[in-house]
Design a protein around this motif. Structure first.
Motif, PDB file in Angstrom:
ATOM      1  N   PRO A 398      57.295  76.363   8.364  1.00  9.25           N
ATOM      2  CA  PRO A 398      56.114  76.250   9.227  1.00  9.25           C
ATOM      3  C   PRO A 398      56.266  77.068  10.505  1.00  9.25           C
ATOM      4  O   PRO A 398      57.361  77.433  10.930  1.00  9.25           O
ATOM      5  CB  PRO A 398      56.048  74.741   9.532  1.00  9.25           C
ATOM      6  CG  PRO A 398      56.942  74.082   8.533  1.00  9.25           C
ATOM      7  CD  PRO A 398      57.999  75.085   8.213  1.00  9.25           C
ATOM      8  N   THR A 399      55.136  77.312  11.127  1.00  7.46           N
ATOM      9  CA  THR A 399      55.103  77.982  12.422  1.00  7.46           C
ATOM     10  C   THR A 399      54.894  76.946  13.517  1.00  7.46           C
ATOM     11  O   THR A 399      54.558  75.792  13.247  1.00  7.46           O
ATOM     12  CB  THR A 399      53.969  79.014  12.455  1.00  7.46           C
ATOM     13  OG1 THR A 399      52.712  78.342  12.211  1.00  7.46           O
ATOM     14  CG2 THR A 399      54.180  80.082  11.396  1.00  7.46           C
ATOM     15  N   GLU A 400      55.090  77.361  14.740  1.00  4.88           N
ATOM     16  CA  GLU A 400      54.912  76.455  15.868  1.00  4.88           C
ATOM     17  C   GLU A 400      53.467  75.953  15.931  1.00  4.88           C
ATOM     18  O   GLU A 400      52.517  76.714  15.762  1.00  4.88           O
ATOM     19  CB  GLU A 400      55.266  77.159  17.180  1.00  4.88           C
ATOM     20  CG  GLU A 400      56.743  77.469  17.328  1.00  4.88           C
ATOM     21  CD  GLU A 400      57.062  78.038  18.700  1.00  4.88           C
ATOM     22  OE1 GLU A 400      56.204  77.923  19.597  1.00  4.88           O
ATOM     23  OE2 GLU A 400      58.158  78.594  18.873  1.00  4.88           O
ATOM     24  N   GLN A 402      52.078  73.772  13.851  1.00  8.27           N
ATOM     25  CA  GLN A 402      51.623  73.182  12.597  1.00  8.27           C
ATOM     26  C   GLN A 402      51.965  71.698  12.546  1.00  8.27           C
ATOM     27  O   GLN A 402      53.009  71.259  13.043  1.00  8.27           O
ATOM     28  CB  GLN A 402      52.244  73.896  11.400  1.00  8.27           C
ATOM     29  CG  GLN A 402      51.572  75.222  11.056  1.00  8.27           C
ATOM     30  CD  GLN A 402      51.993  75.735   9.697  1.00  8.27           C
ATOM     31  OE1 GLN A 402      53.064  76.314   9.574  1.00  8.27           O
ATOM     32  NE2 GLN A 402      51.168  75.541   8.692  1.00  8.27           N
ATOM     33  N   ARG A 416      60.353  76.942  17.094  1.00 10.09           N
ATOM     34  CA  ARG A 416      60.983  77.597  15.936  1.00 10.09           C
ATOM     35  C   ARG A 416      61.738  78.825  16.410  1.00 10.09           C
ATOM     36  O   ARG A 416      61.220  79.603  17.221  1.00 10.09           O
ATOM     37  CB  ARG A 416      59.916  77.975  14.904  1.00 10.09           C
ATOM     38  CG  ARG A 416      60.439  78.883  13.799  1.00 10.09           C
ATOM     39  CD  ARG A 416      59.350  79.231  12.806  1.00 10.09           C
ATOM     40  NE  ARG A 416      59.730  80.378  11.978  1.00 10.09           N
ATOM     41  CZ  ARG A 416      59.016  80.848  10.967  1.00 10.09           C
ATOM     42  NH1 ARG A 416      57.873  80.260  10.636  1.00 10.09           N
ATOM     43  NH2 ARG A 416      59.428  81.893  10.279  1.00 10.09           N
ATOM     44  N   ASN A 419      64.166  81.531  11.454  1.00 12.50           N
ATOM     45  CA  ASN A 419      63.713  80.700  10.329  1.00 12.50           C
ATOM     46  C   ASN A 419      64.109  79.238  10.487  1.00 12.50           C
ATOM     47  O   ASN A 419      64.035  78.469   9.525  1.00 12.50           O
ATOM     48  CB  ASN A 419      64.298  81.238   9.009  1.00 12.50           C
ATOM     49  CG  ASN A 419      63.687  82.579   8.633  1.00 12.50           C
ATOM     50  OD1 ASN A 419      62.536  82.847   8.942  1.00 12.50           O
ATOM     51  ND2 ASN A 419      64.477  83.417   7.982  1.00 12.50           N
TER      52      ASN A 419
END
Length: 429
Positions: A398-400, A402, A416, A419
């Motif tokens: 996921p990205t920041e 989410q 994040r 990875n």
């Protein structure tokens, strides 16, 4: 009402007493704690030793008790029916059925079973000697019944589990500890320690090891001054030494061994003229101890004690370095986090409460530690860390920002790095 009548009445009463004996014995022997019986046997109780002996084969014991109980119940009902038929004719069958049902239910089942479940160990130690004799007498019939039953179960596809008793024993202990905590008799810290010790055989080193990205290593090609500065700045007393690649581990250096070598080079009678520049860290390092990542924790703890070492490097099936584990890491699974003056600062901030009732958690925090700290029940079957759980459930990195919802919690990715999910925000739904 001749003599035969009164003999029949006394026989029915005696059979009711025998029915109560069989019912109470079955309940007491199955409900009695083997741990308490063992403690009493160690103190010299013969009844407890007999109870332990006959409960080792529960199938045989229950078969004998059920055989005796059914014989006396059927015989008492038959005698009562004959007696009531003699007094009241055909209507005596119905009267005998109702009367014996009430008598057997109250005096042959409920009363003795209630007494036995209230005092299981005392009752078990008293009934064990006569029950042992009955088991020996009934053993031929019970053996035939067991063969017949197992044959029928085999035809239905049911197979006996030879390890069932050991598994049941472990589950019984774990259930008793959890129940004691729920009832307030066992504190949460005590529950965690007991369950942690119980789970060592079920967990492997890869679940608690320090990942290779978190390992502080010494490059053997660095200048001696840089190596000495790195060791002095480190919070650890043992550091792996590599050359070229961090997969090429030369050994593990102990701060004391390095200090002795530095003292020899600087102040020793045979110290070289170049002094500290002559330091060869590879010669000071101890031989590395490698272990597979699938090693059970209890087995590894025994190996640590046997080898008189506290430090091991973990490798995968291809020999690649995966991480490291220490004896302290294993002990922490039992007693909880162990901190000293060097790692208190490093371990602060793993779990922080927010004003909206949520918790900000370090992504590298293990699910087990979070469950123990918050008394939650997040699953740790598919991932060891909280970040790993989110990645597994999301089936992506996921990205920041989410947000996900699973297992009864709301997860928000707050930070994040590359990875890795470094910070998460949790709130129970």
């Amino acid at each position: 009402m001749d003599t035969a009548f009164w003999i029949t009445v006394l026989a029915v009463l005696a059979l009711l007493v025998a029915s109560a004996f069989f019912s109470g014995s079955e309940t007491a022997l199955t409900a009695a704690s083997r741990a308490k019986l063992t403690a009493q046997a160690d103190k010299g109780s013969r009844g407890a030793r007999t109870a332990l002996r006959i409960t080792e084969d529960r199938e045989r014991m229950i078969g004998a008790l059920l055989l005796g109980n059914n014989v006396v119940n059927i015989l008492s009902a038959s005698l009562a029916t004959a007696l009531m038929t003699r007094l009241f004719g055909d209507s005596g069958v119905a009267l005998a059925t109702m009367g014996m049902t009430a008598l057997v239910l109250i005096f042959g089942e409920v009363l003795p079973k209630t007494l036995a479940i209230t005092f299981p160990e005392p009752v078990a130690t008293r009934v064990a000697p006569p029950i042992r004799v009955l088991i020996l007498l009934f053993s031929p019939i019970v053996a035939l019944v067991r063969i017949l039953v197992r044959s029928l179960l085999w035809l239905m596809g049911v197979r006996a589990n030879p390890e069932g008793n050991m598994l049941a024993l472990r589950e019984e202990i774990a259930g008793a500890i959890a129940l004691g905590h729920t009832a307030g008799a066992v504190a949460r810290e005590s529950r965690n320690r007991l369950l942690g010790a119980l789970d060592l055989g079920e967990r492997t080193v890869d679940e608690i090891m320090r990942h290779r990205r978190q390992i502080e290593m010494i490059d053997a090609d660095n200048p001696p001054e840089a190596i000495l500065s790195q060791v002095l700045a480190s919070a650890h007393t043992r550091l792996p030494v590599f050359r070229g690649s961090d997969d090429n581990i030369l050994g593990v250096v102990h701060v004391k061994d390095l200090l002795r070598e530095v003292d020899r080079l600087i102040r020793g009678p045979d110290s070289p003229t170049e002094g500290l520049a002559a330091l060869d860290i590879a010669k000071v390092a101890m031989k590395p101890y490698f272990i597979p990542e699938t090693t059970a924790l209890d087995e590894q703890m025994r190996e640590f004690l046997k080898r008189r070492t506290h430090f091991a490097l973990v490798v995968d099936e291809y020999g690649g370095l995966q991480g490291l584990i220490t004896l302290e890491d294993i002990l922490e699974e039992i007693v909880g986090e162990i901190t000293d003056e060097f790692d208190v600062v490093a371990k602060e901030g793993h779990l922080t409460a927010t004003e909206d009732g949520a918790w900000v958690v370090d992504g590298a925090m293990t699910i087990r530690d979070l469950n123990r700290a918050m008394d939650w029940a997040l699953p740790d079957n598919e991932a060891n860390t909280l970040a790993g759980l989110v990645i597994h459930e999301a089936q992506m990195i996921p990205t920041e920002g989410q947000v996900f919802a699973f297992h009864g919690f709301r997860f928000e990715v707050m930070a994040r790095r590359e990875n890795r999910l470094t910070r998460l925000k949790l709130r129970p739904l």
